[in-house]
Design an enzyme around this catalytic site. Structure first.
Site, short mmCIF file in Angstrom:
data_model
loop_
_atom_site.label_atom_id
_atom_site.label_comp_id
_atom_site.label_asym_id
_atom_site.label_seq_id
_atom_site.Cartn_x
_atom_site.Cartn_y
_atom_site.Cartn_z
N ASN A 110 -38.26 6.16 15.53
CA ASN A 110 -38.84 4.85 15.85
C ASN A 110 -38.65 3.93 14.66
O ASN A 110 -38.60 4.39 13.52
CB ASN A 110 -40.35 5.03 16.13
CG ASN A 110 -41.04 3.72 16.43
OD1 ASN A 110 -40.54 2.89 17.19
ND2 ASN A 110 -42.21 3.51 15.84
N HIS A 112 -40.59 0.74 12.77
CA HIS A 112 -41.91 0.10 12.71
C HIS A 112 -41.86 -1.00 11.65
O HIS A 112 -41.35 -0.78 10.55
CB HIS A 112 -42.97 1.15 12.35
CG HIS A 112 -44.34 0.59 12.32
ND1 HIS A 112 -45.03 0.27 13.48
CD2 HIS A 112 -45.15 0.26 11.29
CE1 HIS A 112 -46.21 -0.24 13.15
NE2 HIS A 112 -46.31 -0.25 11.83
N SER A 139 -39.82 0.47 8.46
CA SER A 139 -39.63 1.91 8.25
C SER A 139 -39.06 2.52 9.52
O SER A 139 -39.50 2.19 10.62
CB SER A 139 -40.97 2.61 7.99
OG SER A 139 -41.69 1.96 6.97
N ASP A 148 -47.12 6.31 14.56
CA ASP A 148 -46.49 5.82 13.32
C ASP A 148 -46.78 6.73 12.12
O ASP A 148 -46.87 6.26 10.98
CB ASP A 148 -46.95 4.37 13.00
CG ASP A 148 -46.62 3.41 14.14
OD1 ASP A 148 -45.59 3.59 14.78
OD2 ASP A 148 -47.42 2.48 14.36
C1 GAR Z 1 -39.27 -4.96 16.04
O1 GAR Z 1 -39.74 -5.79 15.03
C2 GAR Z 1 -39.81 -3.55 15.86
O2 GAR Z 1 -39.95 -3.17 14.53
C3 GAR Z 1 -41.16 -3.69 16.53
O3 GAR Z 1 -40.93 -4.48 17.66
C4 GAR Z 1 -39.85 -5.37 17.40
C5 GAR Z 1 -38.85 -5.22 18.51
O4 GAR Z 1 -37.86 -6.20 18.42
N1 GAR Z 1 -41.71 -2.40 16.88
C6 GAR Z 1 -42.99 -2.12 16.86
O5 GAR Z 1 -43.84 -2.93 16.55
C7 GAR Z 1 -43.32 -0.71 17.27
N2 GAR Z 1 -44.66 -0.38 16.89
P1 GAR Z 1 -36.50 -6.06 19.20
O6 GAR Z 1 -36.86 -5.80 20.68
O7 GAR Z 1 -35.82 -7.39 19.04
O8 GAR Z 1 -35.73 -4.91 18.61
#
Ligand code: GAR
Length: 197
Positions: A110, A112, A139, A148
Site C-alpha cells: 500500500n 500511504h 510511505s 498502515d
Molecule cells: C494518494 O495520495 C494515496 O497516498 C492516498 O490516496 C491518494 C490516492 O490518489 N492513499 C491513502 O490515503 C490510503 N490510506 P490516486 O488515486 O491519485 O493515486
C-alpha cells in the site's frame, strides 16, 4: 524474465495506478499489471487503465452493505480468475478484513501519504502541519492486519513550508508518490519472486 501478475486496487482518480502502469511499459519491469479493480464504478482510474489495455473492473461495495468480507470474496474471485500474484493498493479507501489480508500476506502493498509510523489513517497532511513538522512525505509498506502498520518498504520526503495548507502539501507529496511507488513495487516484487516456489 518472469513478470509477476499484479492487480492494482483503486477508489478514485488513480494517479498512482497510472504511474505504475506507465513504469510497467518498460520490458525489464518485473510486474505486469493485468487488472485494475475499483470499489467505485465512477472511479476515473478505470478509463485510464482501459486505455492502456489493462482489464478494468468495478465491484461496487455498496450493495454488500456492512458485509465487508462478502465484498472482498467477490474481489477475491476476480483476483483468482485473473491469476493475480500480487496486490497493489493505490488509493483504495476501504479497510480490509483480516480474512482478505491473510489471503495476500507477504504479497500485498500500500502507499500511504505520511512518513509512517507517523499519521496512520486519514487527514495525514493536516495532522503533519498542525504538529509543526518540518517535513512530510509518503510511505510504501506491506499490508498487515493493523491499518498502515506493516513494515515500510520505501519512503520519500518533502519539506513542509510555512504557508502550507493540507492541499498545497498534498500537491507536493503526490509527485513524490508517483516517483516512489513504481520503484517500491519493483523492490516488493523482487522479494515476492524470491519466496515463490
Ligand atoms: C494518494 O495520495 C494515496 O497516498 C492516498 O490516496 C491518494 C490516492 O490518489 N492513499 C491513502 O490515503 C490510503 N490510506 P490516486 O488515486 O491519485 O493515486
Amino acid at each position: 524474465m518472469t513478470r509477476l501478475r499484479a492487480a492494482i486496487l483503486i477508489s478514485g482518480r488513480g494517479t498512482n495506478m497510472s504511474a505504475i502502469i506507465e513504469a510497467s511499459q518498460q520490458p525489464d519491469y518485473p510486474v505486469d499489471p493485468v487488472l485494475v479493480l475499483s470499489n467505485r464504478p465512477d472511479a476515473d482510474g478505470l478509463a485510464y487503465a482501459t486505455k492502456f489495455g489493462v482489464t478494468a473492473i468495478a465491484i461496487d461495495h455498496k450493495p454488500f452493505g456492512k458485509d465487508r468480507e462478502e465484498f472482498e470474496r467477490a474481489m477475491q474471485n476476480v483476483l483468482t480468475e485473473q491469476k493475480v500474484e500480487m496486490v497493489i493498493l493505490a488509493g483504495f479507501m476501504r479497510i480490509l478484513t483480516s480474512w482478505f489480508v491473510r489471503q495476500w500476506e507477504g504479497r500485498m502493498i500500500n502507499i500511504h501519504p505520511s512518513l509512517l509510523p507517523k499519521y496512520p489513517g486519514l487527514h495525514t497532511h493536516q495532522r503533519a502541519i498542525e504538529a509543526g513538522d518540518g517535513e512530510a512525505g509518503c510511505s510504501v509498506h506491506w499490508v498487515t492486519e493493523g491499518v498502515d502498520e506493516g513494515d515500510v518498504i520505501a519512503q520519500a520526503r518533502v519539506p513542509i513550508l510555512p504557508d502550507d495548507t493540507a492541499e498545497t502539501l498534498a500537491n507536493r507529496v503526490l509527485p513524490a508518490e508517483h516517483e516512489l511507488y513504481p520503484k517500491a513495487v519493483k523492490l516488493a516484487a523482487s522479494q515476492i519472486l524470491k519466496c515463490r516456489p
